[in-house]
Scaffold this motif. Structure first.
Motif, PDB file in Angstrom:
ATOM      1  N   ALA A 260      -8.613   2.344  -0.959  1.00 46.18           N
ATOM      2  CA  ALA A 260      -9.231   1.099  -1.429  1.00 46.18           C
ATOM      3  C   ALA A 260      -9.310   1.040  -2.959  1.00 46.18           C
ATOM      4  N   PRO A 261      -9.909   2.028  -3.647  1.00 45.35           N
ATOM      5  CA  PRO A 261      -9.903   1.974  -5.123  1.00 45.35           C
ATOM      6  C   PRO A 261      -8.513   2.206  -5.713  1.00 45.35           C
ATOM      7  N   PHE A 262      -7.665   2.946  -4.999  1.00 44.04           N
ATOM      8  CA  PHE A 262      -6.288   3.158  -5.447  1.00 44.04           C
ATOM      9  C   PHE A 262      -5.558   1.827  -5.570  1.00 44.04           C
ATOM     10  N   LEU A 263      -5.767   0.945  -4.603  1.00 45.04           N
ATOM     11  CA  LEU A 263      -5.145  -0.382  -4.645  1.00 45.04           C
ATOM     12  C   LEU A 263      -5.579  -1.156  -5.881  1.00 45.04           C
ATOM     13  N   ALA A 264      -6.878  -1.111  -6.166  1.00 44.99           N
ATOM     14  CA  ALA A 264      -7.385  -1.844  -7.337  1.00 44.99           C
ATOM     15  C   ALA A 264      -6.785  -1.289  -8.628  1.00 44.99           C
ATOM     16  N   SER A 265      -6.709   0.039  -8.747  1.00 43.82           N
ATOM     17  CA  SER A 265      -6.137   0.650  -9.952  1.00 43.82           C
ATOM     18  C   SER A 265      -4.659   0.307 -10.104  1.00 43.82           C
ATOM     19  N   ALA A 266      -3.928   0.324  -8.980  1.00 47.78           N
ATOM     20  CA  ALA A 266      -2.505   0.000  -9.033  1.00 47.78           C
ATOM     21  C   ALA A 266      -2.294  -1.466  -9.414  1.00 47.78           C
ATOM     22  N   ALA A 267      -3.164  -2.344  -8.907  1.00 45.83           N
ATOM     23  CA  ALA A 267      -3.044  -3.766  -9.241  1.00 45.83           C
ATOM     24  C   ALA A 267      -3.310  -4.010 -10.720  1.00 45.83           C
ATOM     25  N   VAL A 268      -4.296  -3.314 -11.281  1.00 44.09           N
ATOM     26  CA  VAL A 268      -4.589  -3.457 -12.710  1.00 44.09           C
ATOM     27  C   VAL A 268      -3.441  -2.899 -13.553  1.00 44.09           C
ATOM     28  N   ARG A 269      -2.881  -1.770 -13.117  1.00 44.22           N
ATOM     29  CA  ARG A 269      -1.731  -1.193 -13.844  1.00 44.22           C
ATOM     30  C   ARG A 269      -0.568  -2.185 -13.902  1.00 44.22           C
ATOM     31  N   LEU A 270      -0.318  -2.855 -12.775  1.00 43.99           N
ATOM     32  CA  LEU A 270       0.757  -3.847 -12.735  1.00 43.99           C
ATOM     33  C   LEU A 270       0.462  -4.994 -13.687  1.00 43.99           C
ATOM     34  N   ARG A 271      -0.777  -5.447 -13.704  1.00 37.12           N
ATOM     35  CA  ARG A 271      -1.163  -6.561 -14.572  1.00 37.12           C
ATOM     36  C   ARG A 271      -0.994  -6.202 -16.051  1.00 37.12           C
ATOM     37  N   GLU A 272      -1.194  -4.928 -16.385  1.00 36.86           N
ATOM     38  CA  GLU A 272      -1.111  -4.490 -17.774  1.00 36.86           C
ATOM     39  C   GLU A 272       0.308  -4.131 -18.211  1.00 36.86           C
ATOM     40  N   GLN A 273       1.220  -4.007 -17.257  1.00 36.69           N
ATOM     41  CA  GLN A 273       2.584  -3.616 -17.611  1.00 36.69           C
ATOM     42  C   GLN A 273       3.297  -4.740 -18.376  1.00 36.69           C
ATOM     43  N   PRO A 274       4.079  -4.399 -19.410  1.00 32.42           N
ATOM     44  CA  PRO A 274       4.848  -5.416 -20.136  1.00 32.42           C
ATOM     45  C   PRO A 274       5.899  -6.049 -19.236  1.00 32.42           C
ATOM     46  N   ALA A 275       6.251  -7.276 -19.523  1.00 29.51           N
ATOM     47  CA  ALA A 275       7.306  -7.962 -18.771  1.00 29.51           C
ATOM     48  C   ALA A 275       8.593  -7.160 -18.868  1.00 29.51           C
ATOM     49  N   GLY A 276       9.278  -7.052 -17.753  1.00 30.95           N
ATOM     50  CA  GLY A 276      10.523  -6.293 -17.720  1.00 30.95           C
ATOM     51  C   GLY A 276      10.335  -4.815 -17.464  1.00 30.95           C
ATOM     52  N   GLU A 277       9.075  -4.351 -17.402  1.00 28.91           N
ATOM     53  CA  GLU A 277       8.791  -2.935 -17.163  1.00 28.91           C
ATOM     54  C   GLU A 277       7.842  -2.755 -15.977  1.00 28.91           C
ATOM     55  N   GLN A 278       7.909  -3.679 -15.048  1.00 31.48           N
ATOM     56  CA  GLN A 278       6.946  -3.672 -13.954  1.00 31.48           C
ATOM     57  C   GLN A 278       7.417  -2.942 -12.707  1.00 31.48           C
TER      58      GLN A 278
ATOM     59  N   ALA B  40      -2.360   1.714   3.170  1.00 33.38           N
ATOM     60  CA  ALA B  40      -3.412   0.910   3.791  1.00 33.38           C
ATOM     61  C   ALA B  40      -2.981   0.436   5.170  1.00 33.38           C
ATOM     62  N   ALA B  41      -1.718   0.036   5.294  1.00 33.45           N
ATOM     63  CA  ALA B  41      -1.202  -0.428   6.581  1.00 33.45           C
ATOM     64  C   ALA B  41      -1.202   0.695   7.605  1.00 33.45           C
ATOM     65  N   TYR B  42      -0.809   1.900   7.187  1.00 29.40           N
ATOM     66  CA  TYR B  42      -0.752   3.030   8.111  1.00 29.40           C
ATOM     67  C   TYR B  42      -2.150   3.385   8.631  1.00 29.40           C
ATOM     68  N   VAL B  43      -3.125   3.443   7.726  1.00 27.95           N
ATOM     69  CA  VAL B  43      -4.489   3.758   8.144  1.00 27.95           C
ATOM     70  C   VAL B  43      -5.017   2.676   9.084  1.00 27.95           C
ATOM     71  N   ALA B  44      -4.821   1.423   8.722  1.00 28.06           N
ATOM     72  CA  ALA B  44      -5.311   0.316   9.543  1.00 28.06           C
ATOM     73  C   ALA B  44      -4.641   0.314  10.913  1.00 28.06           C
ATOM     74  N   ASN B  45      -3.350   0.559  10.947  1.00 29.66           N
ATOM     75  CA  ASN B  45      -2.638   0.547  12.222  1.00 29.66           C
ATOM     76  C   ASN B  45      -3.115   1.670  13.128  1.00 29.66           C
ATOM     77  N   LEU B  46      -3.368   2.832  12.547  1.00 28.99           N
ATOM     78  CA  LEU B  46      -3.762   3.976  13.349  1.00 28.99           C
ATOM     79  C   LEU B  46      -5.133   3.786  13.982  1.00 28.99           C
ATOM     80  N   VAL B  47      -6.059   3.137  13.263  1.00 26.81           N
ATOM     81  CA  VAL B  47      -7.397   2.946  13.823  1.00 26.81           C
ATOM     82  C   VAL B  47      -7.520   1.631  14.577  1.00 26.81           C
ATOM     83  N   GLY B  48      -6.415   0.911  14.734  1.00 29.88           N
ATOM     84  CA  GLY B  48      -6.420  -0.288  15.567  1.00 29.88           C
ATOM     85  C   GLY B  48      -6.771  -1.585  14.876  1.00 29.88           C
TER      86      GLY B  48
END
Length: 411
Positions: free
Chosen positions: A134-152, A166-174
């Protein structure tokens, strides 16, 4: 066996509360009095505001308390809390919403976080993995937002991995709806990154969601395509490429076996064994582990699904050591082994393996359906051991589908 809707609302509250939570604990969580909780469990004065607070404390929809839908099997309080947080992270980041205090981690740190999540996942620590994602997703999303154009592209790749986790965990627990949403966002990120390997990995992940949702023809078609898209030239293939390909063709064999297609399953198994032999050892890459031991142990489950018990038992006899596998893979192999012995009416051998696995990996086991299936298969053997195993799974008469934890729950 009674259905979830057959119980009264009060009985459903008691089942969800379980042994680990006292009425006083539930009262503190909801801000209600103990008397109000007692009345609710006795089907007295169950007002809508009271039920809404209780449902929120259990991290379930009100419809679960009212019997309109059953709770997810084996969902303890920590499970439900993790799924709710993970769901918010998936949907919020996809909409461009992240907490204001999230700092953009660098790509190296994010990749290390991804590796840690995969390690937790393959050790069978699914709730902990989902909590980190869950926090990993937020950090990755912020990293993408901060990346320069052409370097994403690198940031998009990491974001795709986070959504796939996230999909794997969700799928496994139903949590199927969440799994569909997360794997869809993973696909979009992988395509934006123009990363063919990640696109194929996500495709295989979606195939697994389809399999768990009983969409078998679509699961097989997608599994085949994902494997074909990354099929390497063996003479030039790296171990990482062979790991991804081998795991893909092996999963295609799994889907074919669930459809009862022996010829296609055998063809995929042949490719899987050839890939494992080419590798010579187990290799971890791209969020998975594959090699000759993986190919053989997974073939056991495939033959069990096809009703080829003799072949499954012969393979079991040929496997001297599974220590190279991840904990989750070893546990899954143990379940396939127990099922093969049950099919062969080798009750004691089946229960020996099942009981040992349940004792060694209780957290992993409570997210699995196979232990209950095996117990039902050997259910004619009314022995003390069978009763012990049933208690380890948590199957008091009539409510085994709805227990929130592995231990027997007092109603």
């Amino acid at each position: 066996m009674p259905q979830w809707s057959d119980y009264s609302t009060g009985e459903r509250i008691k089942i969800l509360r379980g042994r680990e939570m006292r009425q006083a604990d539930l009262a503190e969580m909801t801000g209600l009095t103990i008397a109000t909780i007692q009345n609710a469990e006795q089907n007295k004065r169950q007002s809508l505001p009271t039920l809404l607070k209780i449902a929120d404390a259990f991290n379930v929809d009100l419809s679960v308390l009212l019997g309109q839908q059953a709770p997810r099997r084996a969902m303890a309080q920590d499970d439900r809390r993790m799924i709710r947080d993970l769901s918010r992270a998936v949907h919020d980041t996809a909409a461009g919403i992240v907490p204001a205090d999230v700092e953009p981690a660098d790509l190296v740190d994010l990749q290390q976080t991804a590796d840690r999540c995969w390690d937790l996942y393959w050790r069978g620590r699914y709730v902990e993995a989902g909590t980190v994602v869950a926090p990993f997703l937020a950090s990755a999303a912020v990293r993408l937002r901060e990346q320069p154009a052409g370097e994403q592209a690198p940031a998009l790749g990491v974001l795709s991995d986070a959504y796939r986790l996230a999909a794997y965990v969700a799928n496994l627990v139903g949590a199927r709806d969440l799994a569909y949403a997360a794997i869809g966002h993973a696909h979009i990120a992988a395509e934006r990154a123009a990363d063919d390997m990640r696109v194929a990995l996500v495709g295989s992940g979606r195939s697994w969601v389809y399999l768990r949702d009983a969409r078998l023809p679509e699961a097989l078609a997608l599994a085949e395509k994902s494997a074909a898209d990354i099929e390497p030239r063996f003479s030039k293939a790296t171990l990482e490429q062979l790991t991804a390909y081998g795991s893909h063709v092996n999963f295609a064999a799994v889907v074919a076996s669930r459809m009862g297609d022996k010829d296609r399953a055998a063809d995929f198994l042949s490719q899987s064994h050839a890939t494992g032999a080419r590798m010579g050892r187990e290799v971890r890459a791209h969020g998975t582990l594959f090699g000759p031991v993986s190919a053989t142990t997974q073939a056991v489950g495939i033959n069990v699904a096809l009703g080829q018990t003799g072949k499954a038992l012969a393979l079991i006899d040929s496997i001297p050591d599974v220590s190279a596998l991840t904990e989750a893979a070893r546990n899954r192999y143990a379940m396939d082994k127990a099922m093969a012995h049950a099919d062969a009416k080798q009750w004691d051998a089946s229960l020996d393996t099942l009981e040992q696995t349940l004792r060694n990996a209780p957290d992993w086991a409570r997210h699995q359906t196979m232990p209950s299936v095996i117990v039902q298969k050997v259910g004619r053997a009314s022995t003390a051991r069978l009763r012990r195993v049933s208690e380890l799974i948590g199957v008091p008469p009539g409510v085994q589908e709805f227990l929130p934890a592995t231990r027997k729950t007092a109603l």
